[in-house]
Design a protein around this motif. Structure first.
Motif, short mmCIF file in Angstrom:
data_model
loop_
_atom_site.label_atom_id
_atom_site.label_comp_id
_atom_site.label_asym_id
_atom_site.label_seq_id
_atom_site.Cartn_x
_atom_site.Cartn_y
_atom_site.Cartn_z
N GLU A 1 0.82 -1.21 0.00
CA GLU A 1 0.00 0.00 0.00
C GLU A 1 0.85 1.26 0.00
OE1 GLU A 1 -2.95 -0.11 3.11
OE2 GLU A 1 -3.44 -2.19 2.63
N LYS A 2 1.91 1.27 0.80
CA LYS A 2 2.77 2.47 0.88
C LYS A 2 3.35 2.78 -0.50
CE LYS A 2 6.99 2.17 2.47
NZ LYS A 2 8.20 2.09 3.29
N GLU A 3 3.90 1.76 -1.17
CA GLU A 3 4.52 1.95 -2.47
C GLU A 3 3.48 2.39 -3.50
OE1 GLU A 3 4.93 -0.67 -0.48
OE2 GLU A 3 7.07 -0.91 -0.18
N GLN A 4 2.29 1.76 -3.47
CA GLN A 4 1.25 2.11 -4.44
C GLN A 4 0.76 3.53 -4.23
OE1 GLN A 4 0.32 0.03 -7.12
NE2 GLN A 4 -0.40 2.05 -7.77
N LYS A 5 0.67 3.96 -2.96
CA LYS A 5 0.24 5.33 -2.67
C LYS A 5 1.25 6.34 -3.23
CE LYS A 5 -1.12 8.42 1.02
NZ LYS A 5 -1.23 8.67 2.45
N ILE A 6 2.54 6.04 -3.10
CA ILE A 6 3.58 6.94 -3.64
C ILE A 6 3.46 7.00 -5.16
CG2 ILE A 6 6.06 7.24 -3.96
CD1 ILE A 6 6.40 5.90 -1.16
N VAL A 7 3.33 5.85 -5.81
CA VAL A 7 3.20 5.81 -7.27
C VAL A 7 1.97 6.61 -7.70
CG1 VAL A 7 2.73 4.31 -9.26
CG2 VAL A 7 4.47 3.65 -7.59
N ASP A 8 0.83 6.39 -7.05
CA ASP A 8 -0.40 7.10 -7.41
C ASP A 8 -0.26 8.61 -7.24
OD1 ASP A 8 -1.52 4.65 -8.00
OD2 ASP A 8 -2.65 4.50 -6.12
N THR A 9 0.36 9.02 -6.14
CA THR A 9 0.56 10.45 -5.88
C THR A 9 1.42 11.09 -6.97
OG1 THR A 9 0.37 10.12 -3.50
CG2 THR A 9 1.48 12.13 -4.23
N ILE A 10 2.49 10.42 -7.34
CA ILE A 10 3.40 10.95 -8.37
C ILE A 10 2.69 10.99 -9.73
CG2 ILE A 10 5.55 10.53 -9.63
CD1 ILE A 10 6.04 11.43 -6.74
N LEU A 11 1.97 9.92 -10.06
CA LEU A 11 1.33 9.86 -11.37
C LEU A 11 0.20 10.89 -11.52
CD1 LEU A 11 1.27 6.03 -12.13
CD2 LEU A 11 2.83 7.78 -13.03
N GLN A 12 -0.44 11.25 -10.42
CA GLN A 12 -1.46 12.31 -10.49
C GLN A 12 -0.84 13.62 -10.94
OE1 GLN A 12 -3.20 12.44 -6.57
NE2 GLN A 12 -4.93 11.16 -7.18
N LYS A 13 0.38 13.87 -10.52
CA LYS A 13 1.06 15.12 -10.84
C LYS A 13 1.85 15.03 -12.16
CE LYS A 13 1.52 16.06 -5.95
NZ LYS A 13 2.45 16.16 -4.81
N ALA A 14 2.04 13.82 -12.67
CA ALA A 14 2.83 13.62 -13.89
C ALA A 14 2.07 12.69 -14.83
CB ALA A 14 4.19 13.03 -13.52
N PRO A 15 1.03 13.21 -15.51
CA PRO A 15 0.23 12.35 -16.39
C PRO A 15 1.00 11.80 -17.59
CG PRO A 15 -0.39 14.65 -16.63
CD PRO A 15 0.57 14.59 -15.48
N TYR A 16 2.15 12.36 -17.89
CA TYR A 16 2.99 11.90 -18.99
C TYR A 16 3.80 10.65 -18.64
CZ TYR A 16 6.17 14.63 -16.11
OH TYR A 16 6.86 15.14 -15.05
N ALA A 17 3.78 10.25 -17.37
CA ALA A 17 4.60 9.14 -16.89
C ALA A 17 3.78 7.86 -16.75
CB ALA A 17 5.20 9.50 -15.53
N GLU A 18 4.48 6.76 -16.77
CA GLU A 18 3.90 5.46 -16.44
C GLU A 18 4.64 4.97 -15.20
OE1 GLU A 18 4.29 2.76 -19.70
OE2 GLU A 18 3.46 4.19 -21.13
N GLY A 19 3.92 4.36 -14.28
CA GLY A 19 4.57 3.89 -13.06
C GLY A 19 3.94 2.64 -12.52
N LYS A 20 4.73 1.92 -11.73
CA LYS A 20 4.23 0.70 -11.11
C LYS A 20 5.07 0.36 -9.89
CE LYS A 20 7.01 -2.48 -13.88
NZ LYS A 20 7.01 -3.56 -14.84
N VAL A 21 4.52 -0.49 -9.06
CA VAL A 21 5.26 -1.04 -7.92
C VAL A 21 5.94 -2.30 -8.41
CG1 VAL A 21 5.07 -2.01 -5.60
CG2 VAL A 21 3.59 -0.09 -6.28
#
Length: 175
Positions: free
Chosen positions: A4-24
């Motif tokens: 959950e901690k890792e997914q929350k970080i990824v989600d927070t970053i991706l909200q601010k960077a729609p040009y990025a792809e991210g995953k845990v």
């Protein structure tokens, strides 16, 4: 085990960077894929989100794909999470360019110089790329030593003048 901690970080970053792809990737490991022209924006965003330390910039030569992949390894002391930020650029030496991030993470100056020295990636805005670093002049002239199409055997023969030591029909050499 929940991530959950890792997914929350990824989600927070991706909200601010729609040009990025991210995953845990796994516990304490996350990964992002970024267009090369947005690397500065993304690393600035990571720094603002408590990724305080750049651990290294590595390069991978994808010869068949005609690309060099740059992997920026970031660490957050706050979150205890290691982030891999990946971008790909053309392998062609004239087009292997990406913006420098040394003003965001000063340690990047050294890592950018290494990637330039061994892979001929140009980090635009880093005026210290051509400083003498690791390779000697004659080695620089021989080519780009970490690219997959570099003729290492031919280089060793020329540099160390050991032409009679190698048999051309051998598959493996001990240097």
């Amino acid at each position: 085990m929940t991530l959950e901690k890792e997914q929350k970080i990824v989600d927070t970053i991706l909200q601010k960077a729609p040009y990025a792809e991210g995953k845990v990737r796994r516990e304490r490991r996350i990964e992002f894929h970024i267009p090369p022209d947005r690397i500065r924006d993304f690393l600035t965003l990571l720094k603002e989100n408590n990724f305080e330390s750049m651990m290294q910039i590595t390069a991978v030569d994808w010869l068949k794909e005609g690309e060099i992949e740059l992997v920026y390894q970031m660490w957050s002391y706050t979150h205890g999470v290691h982030a891999f930020v990946k971008t790909r650029i053309p392998r062609d030496i004239d087009k292997a360019r990406v913006p420098s991030v040394r003003d965001i993470y000063p340690v990047a100056e050294t890592y950018e110089r290494d990637a330039h020295e061994f892979y001929k990636v140009t980090f635009e805005g880093n005026d210290k790329l051509e400083m003498p670093w690791i390779l000697e002049d004659e080695d620089r002239e021989a080519g780009v030593s970490h690219r997959k199409d570099f003729d290492m055997l031919g280089y060793v023969k020329r540099k160390y003048k050991l032409l009679d030591r190698f048999e051309e029909d051998k598959e493996n050499y001990v240097i």
